[in-house]
Design an enzyme around this catalytic site. Sequence first.
Site, PDB file in Angstrom:
ATOM      1  N   CYS A 175     -69.130 -38.030  13.836  1.00 42.64           N
ATOM      2  CA  CYS A 175     -68.938 -38.666  12.543  1.00 42.64           C
ATOM      3  C   CYS A 175     -67.925 -39.811  12.648  1.00 42.64           C
ATOM      4  CB  CYS A 175     -68.561 -37.630  11.489  1.00 42.64           C
ATOM      5  SG  CYS A 175     -68.721 -38.238   9.781  1.00 42.64           S
ATOM      6  N   HIS A 214     -73.075 -34.025  11.735  1.00 42.33           N
ATOM      7  CA  HIS A 214     -72.136 -32.957  12.097  1.00 42.33           C
ATOM      8  C   HIS A 214     -72.880 -31.827  12.805  1.00 42.33           C
ATOM      9  CE1 HIS A 214     -68.506 -34.313   9.983  1.00 42.33           C
ATOM     10  NE2 HIS A 214     -69.354 -34.861   9.127  1.00 42.33           N
ATOM     11  N   GLU A 251     -71.685 -29.217  14.155  1.00 38.94           N
ATOM     12  CA  GLU A 251     -71.083 -27.921  13.817  1.00 38.94           C
ATOM     13  C   GLU A 251     -71.559 -27.397  12.472  1.00 38.94           C
ATOM     14  OE1 GLU A 251     -68.474 -30.863  11.749  1.00 38.94           O
ATOM     15  OE2 GLU A 251     -69.606 -30.786  13.628  1.00 38.94           O
TER      16      GLU A 251
END
Length: 218
Positions: free
Chosen positions: A82, A192, A194
């Site tokens: 990001c 993202h 995650e």
Amino acid sequence: MGSIAVVDYGMGNLRSVAKALEHVAPDARIVVTSEAGEIAQADRVVFPGVGAMPDCMRELEVRGLRQVLVEAAQTKPFLGICLGMQALFEFSEEGNVAGLDVLPGKVRLFPREAMHDTQGQRLKVPHIGWNEVHQAVAHPLWNGIANGARFYFVHSYYVEAGNPELVAAFTHYPFAFACAVARNNIFAVQFHPEKSQAAGLKLLANFAEWDGTAPNSI
């Protein structure tokens, strides 16, 4: 697998990134750190980020992390996430600030007046939610991830790469923009991983095993 340093510069979703890495790479030593020495000694570096570019660049300078990040991006497997992707480039329209200048290109604000889908409906900025990621090159970090897999995005700015060969994947919102870039030992993503469930965890697992070589070394 050695050690993976998750860079702590006072911004970003560090806990979720670290926990995801611990899950996919239980044999690696995951270190969340703001110490330049630990970053320099790590086998791999993850540069996450959530927030504004001016704050990011200021914090890197204040914490003495700018140079060690530039050196890491030149020497070892390096993953930007990001804001950590955007900061690798020359310049950002967000605050009109210079980035780390590791990769050629600029970070642009989505043009709000031109954001409409194929049905003519206005698209919101920031771009938030799941979107398809279309792989532009073969790369070890795409291993086991289907082309067109969906990843989670949260951003108002996008990268305009100075060299089209840097683009490792693109997403439409509504036009095509680079959502992943790669050069030599660097891989960076706008989304993202995650927060992207199975596909995101697979990408992080691939990074934990990656030796930093790639087919499009330019």
